[in-house]
Enzyme design. Structure first.
Site, PDB file in Angstrom:
ATOM      1  N   ASP A   1       1.115  -1.145  -0.032  1.00 59.35           N
ATOM      2  CA  ASP A   1      -0.070   0.103   0.170  1.00 59.35           C
ATOM      3  C   ASP A   1       0.989   1.145  -0.025  1.00 59.35           C
ATOM      4  O   ASP A   1       2.092   1.110   0.390  1.00 59.35           O
ATOM      5  CB  ASP A   1      -0.889  -0.101   1.407  1.00 59.35           C
ATOM      6  CG  ASP A   1      -1.814   1.253   1.354  1.00 59.35           C
ATOM      7  OD1 ASP A   1      -2.293   1.513   0.425  1.00 59.35           O
ATOM      8  OD2 ASP A   1      -1.652   1.707   2.584  1.00 59.35           O
ATOM      9  N   LEU A   2       0.373   2.152  -0.581  1.00 59.62           N
ATOM     10  CA  LEU A   2       1.193   3.441  -0.428  1.00 59.62           C
ATOM     11  C   LEU A   2       1.050   4.538   0.700  1.00 59.62           C
ATOM     12  O   LEU A   2       2.200   4.844   1.693  1.00 59.62           O
ATOM     13  CB  LEU A   2       0.683   4.532  -1.800  1.00 59.62           C
ATOM     14  CG  LEU A   2       1.810   5.690  -1.940  1.00 59.62           C
ATOM     15  CD1 LEU A   2       3.104   5.483  -2.312  1.00 59.62           C
ATOM     16  CD2 LEU A   2       1.121   6.517  -2.865  1.00 59.62           C
ATOM     17  N   ASP A   3      -0.206   5.183   0.959  1.00 57.28           N
ATOM     18  CA  ASP A   3      -0.579   6.085   2.032  1.00 57.28           C
ATOM     19  C   ASP A   3      -0.438   5.160   3.462  1.00 57.28           C
ATOM     20  O   ASP A   3      -1.176   4.475   3.580  1.00 57.28           O
ATOM     21  CB  ASP A   3      -1.741   6.517   1.761  1.00 57.28           C
ATOM     22  CG  ASP A   3      -1.810   7.438   0.364  1.00 57.28           C
ATOM     23  OD1 ASP A   3      -0.859   8.287   0.091  1.00 57.28           O
ATOM     24  OD2 ASP A   3      -2.489   7.148  -0.482  1.00 57.28           O
TER      25      ASP A   3
ATOM     26  N   THR B   1       1.191  10.354   4.359  1.00 48.02           N
ATOM     27  CA  THR B   1       0.526  11.378   3.597  1.00 48.02           C
ATOM     28  C   THR B   1      -0.920  11.756   4.409  1.00 48.02           C
ATOM     29  O   THR B   1      -1.687  12.586   3.650  1.00 48.02           O
ATOM     30  CB  THR B   1      -0.131  10.943   2.086  1.00 48.02           C
ATOM     31  OG1 THR B   1      -0.246   9.610   2.085  1.00 48.02           O
ATOM     32  CG2 THR B   1       1.339  11.091   1.041  1.00 48.02           C
TER      33      THR B   1
ATOM     34  N   LYS C   1      -8.609   6.457   6.373  1.00 48.48           N
ATOM     35  CA  LYS C   1      -7.394   5.879   5.879  1.00 48.48           C
ATOM     36  C   LYS C   1      -7.694   4.599   5.064  1.00 48.48           C
ATOM     37  O   LYS C   1      -8.633   3.530   5.326  1.00 48.48           O
ATOM     38  CB  LYS C   1      -6.720   5.279   7.002  1.00 48.48           C
ATOM     39  CG  LYS C   1      -5.827   6.341   7.843  1.00 48.48           C
ATOM     40  CD  LYS C   1      -4.757   5.915   8.477  1.00 48.48           C
ATOM     41  CE  LYS C   1      -3.876   6.883   9.178  1.00 48.48           C
ATOM     42  NZ  LYS C   1      -3.061   6.606  10.213  1.00 48.48           N
ATOM     43  N   GLY C   2      -7.335   4.617   3.813  1.00 49.44           N
ATOM     44  CA  GLY C   2      -7.584   3.457   2.958  1.00 49.44           C
ATOM     45  C   GLY C   2      -8.905   3.726   2.072  1.00 49.44           C
ATOM     46  O   GLY C   2      -9.220   2.955   1.369  1.00 49.44           O
TER      47      GLY C   2
ATOM     48  N   SER D   1      -2.485   0.488  -4.523  1.00 48.47           N
ATOM     49  CA  SER D   1      -3.028   1.676  -3.486  1.00 48.47           C
ATOM     50  C   SER D   1      -4.456   2.165  -4.256  1.00 48.47           C
ATOM     51  O   SER D   1      -4.843   1.983  -5.328  1.00 48.47           O
ATOM     52  CB  SER D   1      -2.066   2.794  -3.723  1.00 48.47           C
ATOM     53  OG  SER D   1      -2.584   3.983  -3.294  1.00 48.47           O
ATOM     54  N   ALA D   2      -5.190   2.638  -3.213  1.00 49.30           N
ATOM     55  CA  ALA D   2      -6.549   3.278  -3.486  1.00 49.30           C
ATOM     56  C   ALA D   2      -6.258   4.545  -4.275  1.00 49.30           C
ATOM     57  O   ALA D   2      -7.172   5.025  -4.763  1.00 49.30           O
ATOM     58  CB  ALA D   2      -7.306   3.384  -2.347  1.00 49.30           C
TER      59      ALA D   2
ATOM     60  N   LYS E   1     -11.081  -0.938  -1.635  1.00 44.47           N
ATOM     61  CA  LYS E   1     -10.737  -1.856  -0.371  1.00 44.47           C
ATOM     62  C   LYS E   1     -12.204  -1.488   0.542  1.00 44.47           C
ATOM     63  O   LYS E   1     -12.413  -0.423   0.555  1.00 44.47           O
ATOM     64  CB  LYS E   1      -9.574  -1.244   0.461  1.00 44.47           C
ATOM     65  CG  LYS E   1      -8.297  -1.740  -0.622  1.00 44.47           C
ATOM     66  CD  LYS E   1      -7.012  -0.719   0.002  1.00 44.47           C
ATOM     67  CE  LYS E   1      -5.802  -0.790  -0.895  1.00 44.47           C
ATOM     68  NZ  LYS E   1      -4.676  -0.324  -0.383  1.00 44.47           N
TER      69      LYS E   1
ATOM     70  N   GLU F   1       0.023  -3.149   4.563  1.00 48.35           N
ATOM     71  CA  GLU F   1      -1.165  -2.419   4.864  1.00 48.35           C
ATOM     72  C   GLU F   1      -1.320  -1.887   6.083  1.00 48.35           C
ATOM     73  O   GLU F   1      -0.794  -2.320   7.082  1.00 48.35           O
ATOM     74  CB  GLU F   1      -2.499  -3.188   4.635  1.00 48.35           C
ATOM     75  CG  GLU F   1      -3.100  -2.888   3.357  1.00 48.35           C
ATOM     76  CD  GLU F   1      -3.797  -1.738   2.925  1.00 48.35           C
ATOM     77  OE1 GLU F   1      -3.760  -1.013   4.099  1.00 48.35           O
ATOM     78  OE2 GLU F   1      -3.926  -1.302   1.967  1.00 48.35           O
ATOM     79  N   ASP F   2      -1.839  -0.480   6.161  1.00 50.69           N
ATOM     80  CA  ASP F   2      -1.900   0.288   7.424  1.00 50.69           C
ATOM     81  C   ASP F   2      -3.427   0.458   7.716  1.00 50.69           C
ATOM     82  O   ASP F   2      -3.706   0.912   8.905  1.00 50.69           O
ATOM     83  CB  ASP F   2      -1.120   1.733   7.394  1.00 50.69           C
ATOM     84  CG  ASP F   2      -2.032   2.652   6.249  1.00 50.69           C
ATOM     85  OD1 ASP F   2      -2.060   2.194   5.348  1.00 50.69           O
ATOM     86  OD2 ASP F   2      -2.313   3.669   6.852  1.00 50.69           O
TER      87      ASP F   2
HETATM   88  C1  BG6 Z   1      -5.888   5.873   0.170  1.00 50.38           C
HETATM   89  C2  BG6 Z   1      -5.655   6.752   1.399  1.00 50.38           C
HETATM   90  O1  BG6 Z   1      -4.607   5.235   0.200  1.00 50.38           O
HETATM   91  O2  BG6 Z   1      -5.944   6.731  -1.036  1.00 50.38           O
HETATM   92  C3  BG6 Z   1      -6.928   7.615   1.527  1.00 50.38           C
HETATM   93  O3  BG6 Z   1      -5.470   6.149   2.826  1.00 50.38           O
HETATM   94  C4  BG6 Z   1      -7.372   8.388  -0.044  1.00 50.38           C
HETATM   95  O4  BG6 Z   1      -6.993   8.494   2.645  1.00 50.38           O
HETATM   96  C5  BG6 Z   1      -7.279   7.367  -0.849  1.00 50.38           C
HETATM   97  O5  BG6 Z   1      -8.722   8.809   0.443  1.00 50.38           O
HETATM   98  C6  BG6 Z   1      -7.551   7.959  -2.435  1.00 50.38           C
HETATM   99  O6  BG6 Z   1      -6.750   8.921  -2.698  1.00 50.38           O
HETATM  100  P1  BG6 Z   1      -6.323  10.037  -3.720  1.00 50.38           P
HETATM  101  O7  BG6 Z   1      -5.039  10.325  -3.553  1.00 50.38           O
HETATM  102  O8  BG6 Z   1      -6.971   9.363  -4.789  1.00 50.38           O
HETATM  103  O9  BG6 Z   1      -7.489  11.258  -3.123  1.00 50.38           O
HETATM  104 MG    MG Z   2      -2.789   3.281   3.268  1.00 49.70          MG
END
Ligand code: BG6
Ligand code: MG
Length: 217
Positions: free
Chosen positions: A8-10, A16, A44-45, A113-114, A144, A168-169
């Site tokens: 996962d990224l964030d 972030t 988150k996520g 990542s989402a 997710k 994953e967090d």
């Molecule tokens: C997830 C974050 O990785 O991505 C969420 O944990 C975020 O907080 C989601 O809303 C979507 O991200 P983005 O960058 O497309 O707005």
């Molecule tokens: Mg995350």
């Protein structure tokens, strides 16, 4: 012996959440809603659309579709203004060490990542080239805890889902990994991420012996 390592990224590679918080808080304020750190934790996520829906529900507000889309766009503009200032110093501790070790062991690595901003963020922190595949919010239709993002990542790496390991967090992300039949590794608090197969507070707690064990599994 090759496994698929999916990150996962964030909250896993970079923190972030603090930028999402500032951007969501500004948006909430503009429509007269209070937005707390506790609420930010719950996002988150969660995808961008779902996040705004939740904020509106918490604030007991309904808005038109046009307004909804305008708010989403300006939230992302604000978020991107923070991303623009990121550099490699924002990579979370020992993430490069783990990525480098996996590379040395010739293990396939994907992002899962989402976020629709994932590529930009990886580019800013100079990690783009560490990934054999990047699967993000632009590649999937189901957020997710649906396992789609991780299943697409497994396919991109050409590794069976059962042979994949996910870092994953978020609770939703751990659930997605479990539903995909992958090994889930929670990065964060044990009491929050108790559904994960393993939980570590961060990558400084993950040593090469543990990674070797995952590869040999
Ligand atoms: C997830 C974050 O990785 O991505 C969420 O944990 C975020 O907080 C989601 O809303 C979507 O991200 P983005 O960058 O497309 O707005
Ligand atoms: Mg995350």
């Amino acid at each position: 012996n090759k496994k698929g390592f999916i990150f996962d990224l964030d909250g896993v590679i970079v923190d972030t959440a603090k930028y999402h918080f500032l951007a969501w808080q500004k948006l909430a304020k503009s429509i007269g809603i209070d937005f707390s750190h506790e609420q930010n934790e719950q996002l988150k996520g969660v995808s961008r659309v779902k996040s705004l829906e939740k904020i509106l529900t918490w604030g007991n507000k309904t808005i038109s579709e046009d307004k909804f889309n305008a708010l989403m766009a300006s939230k992302n503009d604000d978020y991107l203004s923070f991303i623009a200032k990121m550099n490699h110093n924002e990579i979370l501790p020992d993430v490069p060490k783990v990525l480098n070790y996996l590379k040395e062991q010739d293990q396939p690595i994907s992002l899962g990542s989402a976020s629709k901003n994932a590529r930009q963020i990886l580019e800013k922190v100079d990690l783009l080239k560490q990934f054999d595949a990047i699967v993000d919010g632009n590649d999937v239709s189901k957020a997710k805890p649906d396992p789609e993002v991780f299943l697409v990542a497994a396919k991109a790496l050409n590794i069976k889902p059962e042979e994949c390991i996910v870092f994953e967090d978020s609770v939703a992300g751990v659930q997605a990994a479990n539903t995909a039949n992958m090994i889930s590794i929670g990065i964060g608090e044990q009491n929050v991420l108790h559904e994960a197969d393993y939980v570590f507070s961060d990558f400084t707690e993950i040593d090469t012996a543990f990674i070797d064990k995952l590869i040999k599994r």
